[in-house]
Design a protein around this motif. Sequence first.
Motif, PDB file in Angstrom:
ATOM      1  N   TYR A  25      17.078  -4.608   3.331  1.00  0.00           N
ATOM      2  CA  TYR A  25      16.906  -3.742   2.171  1.00  0.00           C
ATOM      3  C   TYR A  25      15.790  -4.219   1.247  1.00  0.00           C
ATOM      4  O   TYR A  25      15.093  -3.411   0.631  1.00  0.00           O
ATOM      5  CB  TYR A  25      18.213  -3.587   1.398  1.00  0.00           C
ATOM      6  N   ILE A  26      15.594  -5.508   1.138  1.00  0.00           N
ATOM      7  CA  ILE A  26      14.495  -6.030   0.324  1.00  0.00           C
ATOM      8  C   ILE A  26      13.156  -5.642   0.944  1.00  0.00           C
ATOM      9  O   ILE A  26      12.249  -5.164   0.245  1.00  0.00           O
ATOM     10  CB  ILE A  26      14.625  -7.556   0.148  1.00  0.00           C
ATOM     11  N   LEU A  27      13.002  -5.828   2.271  1.00  0.00           N
ATOM     12  CA  LEU A  27      11.759  -5.428   2.921  1.00  0.00           C
ATOM     13  C   LEU A  27      11.565  -3.913   2.870  1.00  0.00           C
ATOM     14  O   LEU A  27      10.449  -3.427   2.694  1.00  0.00           O
ATOM     15  CB  LEU A  27      11.726  -5.920   4.367  1.00  0.00           C
ATOM     16  N   PHE A  28      12.646  -3.150   3.025  1.00  0.00           N
ATOM     17  CA  PHE A  28      12.583  -1.697   2.920  1.00  0.00           C
ATOM     18  C   PHE A  28      12.047  -1.292   1.550  1.00  0.00           C
ATOM     19  O   PHE A  28      11.169  -0.431   1.432  1.00  0.00           O
ATOM     20  CB  PHE A  28      13.973  -1.100   3.157  1.00  0.00           C
ATOM     21  N   ALA A  29      12.560  -1.925   0.496  1.00  0.00           N
ATOM     22  CA  ALA A  29      12.121  -1.607  -0.864  1.00  0.00           C
ATOM     23  C   ALA A  29      10.655  -1.973  -1.069  1.00  0.00           C
ATOM     24  O   ALA A  29       9.901  -1.206  -1.688  1.00  0.00           O
ATOM     25  CB  ALA A  29      13.003  -2.331  -1.884  1.00  0.00           C
ATOM     26  N   PHE A  30      10.227  -3.128  -0.555  1.00  0.00           N
ATOM     27  CA  PHE A  30       8.832  -3.526  -0.699  1.00  0.00           C
ATOM     28  C   PHE A  30       7.900  -2.547   0.012  1.00  0.00           C
ATOM     29  O   PHE A  30       6.849  -2.187  -0.525  1.00  0.00           O
ATOM     30  CB  PHE A  30       8.600  -4.945  -0.174  1.00  0.00           C
ATOM     31  N   ILE A  31       8.275  -2.098   1.208  1.00  0.00           N
ATOM     32  CA  ILE A  31       7.440  -1.137   1.928  1.00  0.00           C
ATOM     33  C   ILE A  31       7.407   0.191   1.186  1.00  0.00           C
ATOM     34  O   ILE A  31       6.348   0.820   1.058  1.00  0.00           O
ATOM     35  CB  ILE A  31       7.928  -0.976   3.386  1.00  0.00           C
ATOM     36  N   LEU A  32       8.533   0.625   0.657  1.00  0.00           N
ATOM     37  CA  LEU A  32       8.580   1.874  -0.103  1.00  0.00           C
ATOM     38  C   LEU A  32       7.742   1.777  -1.376  1.00  0.00           C
ATOM     39  O   LEU A  32       6.999   2.710  -1.720  1.00  0.00           O
ATOM     40  CB  LEU A  32      10.028   2.226  -0.431  1.00  0.00           C
ATOM     41  N   ILE A  33       7.823   0.666  -2.068  1.00  0.00           N
ATOM     42  CA  ILE A  33       6.999   0.470  -3.273  1.00  0.00           C
ATOM     43  C   ILE A  33       5.524   0.458  -2.908  1.00  0.00           C
ATOM     44  O   ILE A  33       4.688   1.026  -3.624  1.00  0.00           O
ATOM     45  CB  ILE A  33       7.420  -0.823  -4.007  1.00  0.00           C
ATOM     46  N   ASN A  34       5.179  -0.150  -1.771  1.00  0.00           N
ATOM     47  CA  ASN A  34       3.792  -0.165  -1.325  1.00  0.00           C
ATOM     48  C   ASN A  34       3.285   1.249  -1.052  1.00  0.00           C
ATOM     49  O   ASN A  34       2.155   1.588  -1.400  1.00  0.00           O
ATOM     50  CB  ASN A  34       3.651  -1.037  -0.077  1.00  0.00           C
ATOM     51  N   VAL A  35       4.118   2.072  -0.442  1.00  0.00           N
ATOM     52  CA  VAL A  35       3.735   3.464  -0.192  1.00  0.00           C
ATOM     53  C   VAL A  35       3.520   4.195  -1.517  1.00  0.00           C
ATOM     54  O   VAL A  35       2.535   4.920  -1.690  1.00  0.00           O
ATOM     55  CB  VAL A  35       4.805   4.177   0.668  1.00  0.00           C
ATOM     56  N   LEU A  36       4.424   4.013  -2.452  1.00  0.00           N
ATOM     57  CA  LEU A  36       4.290   4.685  -3.752  1.00  0.00           C
ATOM     58  C   LEU A  36       3.048   4.206  -4.506  1.00  0.00           C
ATOM     59  O   LEU A  36       2.345   5.009  -5.127  1.00  0.00           O
ATOM     60  CB  LEU A  36       5.539   4.467  -4.598  1.00  0.00           C
ATOM     61  N   LEU A  37       2.769   2.907  -4.449  1.00  0.00           N
ATOM     62  CA  LEU A  37       1.583   2.391  -5.133  1.00  0.00           C
ATOM     63  C   LEU A  37       0.297   2.848  -4.456  1.00  0.00           C
ATOM     64  O   LEU A  37      -0.744   2.943  -5.109  1.00  0.00           O
ATOM     65  CB  LEU A  37       1.635   0.859  -5.192  1.00  0.00           C
ATOM     66  N   SER A  38       0.346   3.127  -3.168  1.00  0.00           N
ATOM     67  CA  SER A  38      -0.860   3.578  -2.470  1.00  0.00           C
ATOM     68  C   SER A  38      -1.251   4.993  -2.873  1.00  0.00           C
ATOM     69  O   SER A  38      -2.377   5.414  -2.624  1.00  0.00           O
ATOM     70  CB  SER A  38      -0.658   3.497  -0.955  1.00  0.00           C
ATOM     71  N   GLY A  57       1.716  -6.400  -2.195  1.00  0.00           N
ATOM     72  CA  GLY A  57       0.717  -6.526  -1.136  1.00  0.00           C
ATOM     73  C   GLY A  57       0.874  -7.791  -0.320  1.00  0.00           C
ATOM     74  O   GLY A  57       0.724  -7.774   0.908  1.00  0.00           O
ATOM     75  N   SER A  58       1.197  -8.897  -0.966  1.00  0.00           N
ATOM     76  CA  SER A  58       1.336 -10.153  -0.231  1.00  0.00           C
ATOM     77  C   SER A  58       2.572 -10.165   0.665  1.00  0.00           C
ATOM     78  O   SER A  58       2.596 -10.850   1.680  1.00  0.00           O
ATOM     79  CB  SER A  58       1.376 -11.343  -1.192  1.00  0.00           C
ATOM     80  N   VAL A  59       3.597  -9.401   0.304  1.00  0.00           N
ATOM     81  CA  VAL A  59       4.794  -9.328   1.145  1.00  0.00           C
ATOM     82  C   VAL A  59       4.594  -8.335   2.286  1.00  0.00           C
ATOM     83  O   VAL A  59       4.962  -8.604   3.433  1.00  0.00           O
ATOM     84  CB  VAL A  59       6.032  -8.942   0.303  1.00  0.00           C
ATOM     85  N   VAL A  60       3.977  -7.205   1.996  1.00  0.00           N
ATOM     86  CA  VAL A  60       3.898  -6.109   2.962  1.00  0.00           C
ATOM     87  C   VAL A  60       2.697  -6.240   3.897  1.00  0.00           C
ATOM     88  O   VAL A  60       2.761  -5.817   5.055  1.00  0.00           O
ATOM     89  CB  VAL A  60       3.879  -4.762   2.208  1.00  0.00           C
ATOM     90  N   ARG A  61       1.604  -6.811   3.430  1.00  0.00           N
ATOM     91  CA  ARG A  61       0.383  -6.895   4.238  1.00  0.00           C
ATOM     92  C   ARG A  61       0.589  -7.577   5.592  1.00  0.00           C
ATOM     93  O   ARG A  61       0.091  -7.065   6.604  1.00  0.00           O
ATOM     94  CB  ARG A  61      -0.717  -7.590   3.433  1.00  0.00           C
ATOM     95  N   PRO A  62       1.322  -8.695   5.699  1.00  0.00           N
ATOM     96  CA  PRO A  62       1.516  -9.292   7.025  1.00  0.00           C
ATOM     97  C   PRO A  62       2.322  -8.422   7.988  1.00  0.00           C
ATOM     98  O   PRO A  62       2.205  -8.559   9.203  1.00  0.00           O
ATOM     99  CB  PRO A  62       2.273 -10.595   6.737  1.00  0.00           C
ATOM    100  N   ILE A  63       3.124  -7.514   7.445  1.00  0.00           N
ATOM    101  CA  ILE A  63       3.911  -6.631   8.295  1.00  0.00           C
ATOM    102  C   ILE A  63       3.081  -5.431   8.740  1.00  0.00           C
ATOM    103  O   ILE A  63       3.095  -5.043   9.909  1.00  0.00           O
ATOM    104  CB  ILE A  63       5.176  -6.156   7.550  1.00  0.00           C
ATOM    105  N   LEU A  64       2.345  -4.837   7.808  1.00  0.00           N
ATOM    106  CA  LEU A  64       1.642  -3.593   8.099  1.00  0.00           C
ATOM    107  C   LEU A  64       0.268  -3.789   8.744  1.00  0.00           C
ATOM    108  O   LEU A  64      -0.193  -2.906   9.474  1.00  0.00           O
ATOM    109  CB  LEU A  64       1.485  -2.763   6.820  1.00  0.00           C
TER     110      LEU A  64
END
Length: 112
Positions: A25-38, A57-64
Motif C-alpha cells: 500500500y505504501i508503494l501503491f500510494a507513492f506510484i499514485l502520487i507520482n501519477v498525480l504530480l506528473s 521521485g526517489s522512491v518511484v524512479r527505480p521501479i518505473l
Amino acid sequence: MALLLQSFGFSVASLLAGVVVYFYYILFAFILINVLLSWFPGYPSNSFLQALYDIVGSVVRPILSPIRRAIPALQFGGIALDLSPIIALIGLSIARSLLLSIIANFIRPVTG
C-alpha cells in the motif's frame, strides 16, 4: 517455538503478511502520487512541494525507469500515454499475492 510466539500474542506469519500488505500500500500510494504530480508539469517554487517531488521521485524512479526503458509511451497525436505506472501496479499486485501465498502455505505451517 510456535507456542512461545503465540503466548506473546502474534505469529511470525501474521507479522510478515502485515509487512507485505503495508509495503504494497505504501508503494501503491507513492506510484499514485507520482501519477498525480506528473499531471502538473514544471518544478514547483514552493520548498515543500519540491521536497515532495524529490521524495516521491526517489522512491518511484527505480521501479518505473526499467519499465519505461522496456515499454515506451504510446503516442496518440500530440499526447503520450505512459503505461509504466499501470504495469508497475499490476506487478506489485502479483508480487503481493505471491508473497502472501508463500507466507500462508510455507511459513505459517512452520511457525504456527
